[in-house]
Enzyme design. Structure first.
Site, mmCIF file in Angstrom:
data_model
loop_
_atom_site.group_PDB
_atom_site.id
_atom_site.type_symbol
_atom_site.label_atom_id
_atom_site.label_comp_id
_atom_site.label_asym_id
_atom_site.label_seq_id
_atom_site.Cartn_x
_atom_site.Cartn_y
_atom_site.Cartn_z
ATOM 1 C CE1 TYR A 48 -2.963 -1.596 2.567
ATOM 2 C CE2 TYR A 48 -1.718 0.021 1.327
ATOM 3 C CZ TYR A 48 -1.803 -1.209 1.938
ATOM 4 O OH TYR A 48 -0.743 -2.054 1.902
ATOM 5 C CG HIS A 49 -10.944 0.713 2.405
ATOM 6 N ND1 HIS A 49 -11.782 0.750 1.318
ATOM 7 C CD2 HIS A 49 -10.697 -0.588 2.636
ATOM 8 C CE1 HIS A 49 -12.038 -0.480 0.927
ATOM 9 N NE2 HIS A 49 -11.381 -1.310 1.706
#
Length: 80
Positions: free
Chosen positions: A29-30
């Site tokens: 994920y970012h």
């Protein structure tokens, strides 16, 4: 998988697993919301509520790191 950097621990012990996690853990994920937002008096915040970088004139942050909370959708869209 090369685990030689954890050879100082006992295989399959708590310390071994901790070492493995520290070397291999990653996110797909970012990352967001890791930059603290706060008033000028808050010495631990990097930006104010207008996303102006404290101590540097005429510089604002436009990045997912300054989101006040994690969005439920795509973080790139919310940043843009």
């Amino acid at each position: 998988m090369n685990i030689s950097f954890c050879k100082h621990t006992v295989f399959l012990s708590h310390d071994f697993h901790k070492c493995i996690i520290q070397h291999f853990a990653n996110t797909v994920y970012h990352p967001t919301s890791t930059c603290r937002i706060g008033p000028k008096s808050d010495k631990n915040s990097l930006v104010d509520t207008e996303l102006r970088v404290k101590g540097i004139e005429r510089l604002r942050v436009v990045d997912a790191y300054v989101m006040p909370g994690v969005v439920s959708g795509n973080t790139n869209v919310a940043t843009i």
